[in-house]
Design an enzyme around this catalytic site. Structure first.
Site, PDB file in Angstrom:
ATOM      1  N   SER A 298       0.822  -1.205   0.000  1.00 17.00           N
ATOM      2  CA  SER A 298       0.000   0.000   0.000  1.00 17.00           C
ATOM      3  C   SER A 298       0.859   1.260   0.000  1.00 17.00           C
ATOM      4  O   SER A 298       2.074   1.212   0.203  1.00 17.00           O
ATOM      5  CB  SER A 298      -0.906  -0.012   1.235  1.00 17.00           C
ATOM      6  OG  SER A 298      -0.119  -0.059   2.421  1.00 17.00           O
TER       7      SER A 298
ATOM      8  N   LYS B 298      -0.636  -8.392 -10.709  1.00 21.81           N
ATOM      9  CA  LYS B 298      -1.338  -9.497 -10.054  1.00 21.81           C
ATOM     10  C   LYS B 298      -2.568  -8.980  -9.295  1.00 21.81           C
ATOM     11  O   LYS B 298      -2.582  -8.928  -8.068  1.00 21.81           O
ATOM     12  CB  LYS B 298      -0.406 -10.239  -9.090  1.00 21.81           C
ATOM     13  CG  LYS B 298      -1.011 -11.520  -8.511  1.00 21.81           C
ATOM     14  CD  LYS B 298      -0.247 -12.008  -7.299  1.00 21.81           C
ATOM     15  CE  LYS B 298      -0.460 -11.203  -6.067  1.00 21.81           C
ATOM     16  NZ  LYS B 298      -1.850 -11.239  -5.538  1.00 21.81           N
TER      17      LYS B 298
ATOM     18  N   ASP C 256       2.055 -12.162  -1.379  1.00 17.26           N
ATOM     19  CA  ASP C 256       3.467 -11.824  -1.568  1.00 17.26           C
ATOM     20  C   ASP C 256       4.279 -13.060  -1.945  1.00 17.26           C
ATOM     21  O   ASP C 256       5.199 -12.992  -2.769  1.00 17.26           O
ATOM     22  CB  ASP C 256       4.033 -11.201  -0.297  1.00 17.26           C
ATOM     23  CG  ASP C 256       3.293  -9.940   0.117  1.00 17.26           C
ATOM     24  OD1 ASP C 256       2.854  -9.201  -0.778  1.00 17.26           O
ATOM     25  OD2 ASP C 256       3.148  -9.711   1.329  1.00 17.26           O
TER      26      ASP C 256
END
Length: 316
Positions: free
Chosen positions: A140, A185, A256
């Site tokens: 973020s 993604k 991740d």
């Protein structure tokens, strides 16, 4: 210079613990806390190391928590470049109820990243970029940072021939896609917002992703479908990758880990179908561990071998 860079603009120190019977208004006795480095790109770097790929993590860090973050990364023998900030690095708190295995995640806001600090992040990336093959932008944006900063990062990377892999959301994702990236993604919800579509089933998601690719916003999209796996989309192909059945203990770091699997595979010369399957294997393996532990390499290897059996016939 490194072949892989990761950028984390809103890093964190994750503190996790367990407690019995989480209920309000009572003093809860917790297990000894565990501290781990966190934030999108940092987790990607941590996961890459487990797969055998080196990277350099670039991130801002400040205050005692920023010092702890760097110490934790050093303990994991990760290479990094920290840009010193006036504000403290944020901390997140995760508690698992040991009687139900339910997980409670408390995400704290990041501190403001000042304009001069943003500029120093750009300078670090420019210094490291020569010879770099992939730049992973993940996580973020902290307060004070507009998506325009990521546009500047992507524009500079593209001009140097660095392949950008984007795993962010909202206006930040929209902005980098408008600039054009190598791979993104999104999950189905993010893809819905990008395309202005209220509901997307797996087939509609694949078609929507392919429209984005054909419009030049990304060379490759890997759409995360959660428990249903992922969909690898290029201009000319759609490849649905199923998720292996595993016992889920935590979803922290699964996305991740998936990105790390993709980057590791692409940097070592695997095909796109193989890369997608390694990504799903890493993401699925991460859900098998509690807290913020990411994955175990042995679990990844086992799941990847199973997923190879789902390869498209023409790719085998």
């Amino acid at each position: 210079m490194p072949r892989i860079l990761t950028l984390t603009l809103n890093p964190t120190v994750d503190k996790s613990t367990t407690a019995d019977h989480i209920v309000p208004d009572q003093k809860l006795r917790c297990a000894a806390p565990k501290f781990e480095p966190g934030g999108g790109g940092i987790n990607v770097s941590r996961a890459l190391r487990r797969l055998g790929s080196d990277s350099v993590a670039v991130f801002p860090a400040g205050g005692p928590s920023g010092t702890m973050l760097q110490q934790l990364l050093a303990q994991e023998q990760l290479q990094y470049r920290a840009v010193e900030t006036q504000g403290n690095t944020r901390e997140n708190f995760i508690v698992v109820d040991s009687t139900t295995s339910q997980q409670y995640r408390f995400g704290m806001p990041g501190t403001e990243l000042r304009p001069e600090e943003q500029q120093r992040v750009l300078e670090e990336l420019r210094e490291l970029a020569p010879g770099t093959e992939f730049l992973v932008i993940s996580g973020s944006l902290p307060p004070g940072v507009e998506p325009e900063l990521l546009v500047r990062v992507v524009r500079a990377a593209n001009s140097m021939g660095v392949k950008v892999i984007a795993d962010t959301s909202g206006p930040a994702l929209q902005a980098v896609l408008q600039e054009g990236v190598y791979l993104a993604k999104p999950n189905v919800g993010e893809l819905s917002r990008l395309t202005g579509t209220n509901e997307l089933d797996n087939e509609a998601a694949a078609q929507a992703a392919q429209q984005l690719v054909r419009s030049g916003q990304a060379d490759i999209l890997v759409v995360s479908l959660g428990p249903q796996g992922a969909c690898l989309v290029t201009q000319d192909s759609i490849d649905h990758v199923p998720a292996p059945a595993v016992k889920k203990r935590s979803t922290v770091g699964a996305g991740d880990s998936m990105v790390a699997g993709l980057v590791h595979a692409l940097s070592t010369g695997l095909s796109l179908p193989e890369a997608a399957r390694l990504g799903v294997a890493c993401g699925s393996a991460a859900t098998m561990n509690p807290g913020t532990e990411l994955f175990r390499k042995a679990d990844v290897d086992r799941l990847y071998q199973w997923l190879l059996q789902t390869m498209p016939a023409k790719a085998v």
